[in-house]
Design an enzyme around this catalytic site. Structure first.
Site, PDB file in Angstrom:
ATOM      1  N   ASP A  19     -10.915  -3.344  -1.595  1.00 59.79           N
ATOM      2  CA  ASP A  19     -10.217  -2.671  -0.339  1.00 59.79           C
ATOM      3  C   ASP A  19     -10.920  -3.510   0.823  1.00 59.79           C
ATOM      4  O   ASP A  19     -10.586  -4.632   1.037  1.00 59.79           O
ATOM      5  CB  ASP A  19     -10.200  -1.329  -0.061  1.00 59.79           C
ATOM      6  CG  ASP A  19      -8.998  -0.826   0.750  1.00 59.79           C
ATOM      7  OD1 ASP A  19      -8.405  -1.806   1.406  1.00 59.79           O
ATOM      8  OD2 ASP A  19      -8.880   0.533   0.877  1.00 59.79           O
ATOM      9  N   GLU A  64      -1.610   6.469  -1.194  1.00 56.82           N
ATOM     10  CA  GLU A  64      -3.200   6.738  -1.259  1.00 56.82           C
ATOM     11  C   GLU A  64      -3.243   8.032  -0.906  1.00 56.82           C
ATOM     12  O   GLU A  64      -3.787   8.894  -1.490  1.00 56.82           O
ATOM     13  CB  GLU A  64      -3.576   5.873  -0.046  1.00 56.82           C
ATOM     14  CG  GLU A  64      -5.139   6.012  -0.237  1.00 56.82           C
ATOM     15  CD  GLU A  64      -5.921   4.829   0.738  1.00 56.82           C
ATOM     16  OE1 GLU A  64      -6.986   5.014   0.997  1.00 56.82           O
ATOM     17  OE2 GLU A  64      -5.185   4.407   1.739  1.00 56.82           O
ATOM     18  N   HIS A 119       0.877  -1.213   0.093  1.00 60.47           N
ATOM     19  CA  HIS A 119      -0.005  -0.164  -0.070  1.00 60.47           C
ATOM     20  C   HIS A 119       0.926   1.359   0.049  1.00 60.47           C
ATOM     21  O   HIS A 119       1.731   1.461   0.963  1.00 60.47           O
ATOM     22  CB  HIS A 119      -1.000   0.162   1.381  1.00 60.47           C
ATOM     23  CG  HIS A 119      -2.052  -1.004   1.077  1.00 60.47           C
ATOM     24  ND1 HIS A 119      -1.911  -2.215   0.942  1.00 60.47           N
ATOM     25  CD2 HIS A 119      -3.380  -0.588   1.186  1.00 60.47           C
ATOM     26  CE1 HIS A 119      -3.340  -2.657   0.635  1.00 60.47           C
ATOM     27  NE2 HIS A 119      -4.030  -1.865   1.146  1.00 60.47           N
TER      28      HIS A 119
END
Length: 281
Positions: free
Chosen positions: A208, A122, A119
């Protein structure tokens, strides 16, 4: 059983689940039990209707002291359940632990050639994505929304085929983007999916955390179509195909799934284009 029922209801042929089994006592025991329960539910289905389900373990940036434990668990589980364990993920608040600070802990995963998705980007600048790619050797990037701000890195991703996992609903909820279905989002930035897609970057859509966002994969494509002008059916199909191309599967198995998915799409398109179908419209 509920996971399998949901996958079948959504028409999924391949599914990568993610979780943190280390948070539920003895992580390996949890994975063994979960794997057995999934298999029991799958075997009850007709042979042609069984989705392929794999699992990605998540290491949490908020608990860097447990990273080595999670990585060792992933390696143990992969050795014992190689058909089930797909890879390893690093998630959580990007500001807490940078990839450069934790790269040493990932060395056993690198040595075992375990697939990695990280990740990054974002809510942070593109440097976070650069670190995930160069310090953690990411095969895929979760979100990567700021990648378009770094043209050289974007070119590197395009050339190396590093896939972005975009999650429109979650990205709207966490970062904030305009969505015509949510009046309160008026005036927020435009979702960067179109910019990334037009740049030729490999990307696909994901859910997600569907339990929190109350979404399905089909919902994510409908949400993306609202948030991005001009997203066509062919764009959506191409993005779906990228999910198969970049699945954490052995090459031979991935190729079989990809050909099966292509055949389903071709049949659906031919049926839609047939004179009988057009007349019925």
């Amino acid at each position: 059983a509920a996971v399998v029922r949901q996958a079948v209801a959504e028409g999924l042929s391949y599914l990568e689940l993610r979780g943190s089994p280390q948070k539920y006592g003895y992580g390996l025991a949890f994975l063994r039990s979960f794997h057995a329960a999934l298999n029991e539910a799958l075997i009850a289905l007709p042979a042609g209707q069984r989705p392929r389900i794999r699992f990605i373990l998540i290491a949490d940036r908020r608990h860097p002291d447990r990273a080595r434990e999670v990585i060792q668990l992933a390696l143990q589980a992969n050795a014992e359940l190689p058909d089930f364990i797909a890879g390893l993920d690093l998630a959580g608040d990007e500001t807490v632990t940078r990839p450069a600070d934790i790269a040493g802990d990932f060395l056993p995963a690198f040595e075992a050639c375990l697939p990695l998705t990280i990740h990054a980007g974002e809510g942070e600048e593109a440097d976070a994505i650069w670190q995930a790619a160069y310090h953690l050797h990411a095969d895929r990037i979760g979100h990567g929304l700021s990648l378009g701000d770094h043209p050289q890195l974007a070119a590197r991703f395009r050339n190396r085929g590093i896939c972005l996992e975009l999650c429109p609903t979650s990205n709207r909820e966490v970062v904030g983007f305009g969505d015509s279905a949510h009046p309160a989002s008026e005036g927020l930035p435009v979702y960067p999916l179109r910019t990334l897609w037009d740049a030729g970057l490999p990307l696909t859509l994901c859910t997600d955390n569907p339990g929190i966002s109350r979404t399905t994969l089909a919902d994510e494509y409908l949400t993306a179509a609202r948030m991005v002008d001009g997203l066509s059916l062919w764009d959506a199909l191409a993005m779906m195909r990228q999910a198969f191309v970049h699945a954490f599967l052995p090459g031979a198995e991935r190729e079989v799934l990809l050909k099966q998915a292509d055949a389903r799409v071709y049949r659906a398109v031919l049926e839609w284009l047939s004179p009988e179908s057009r007349r019925s419209d």
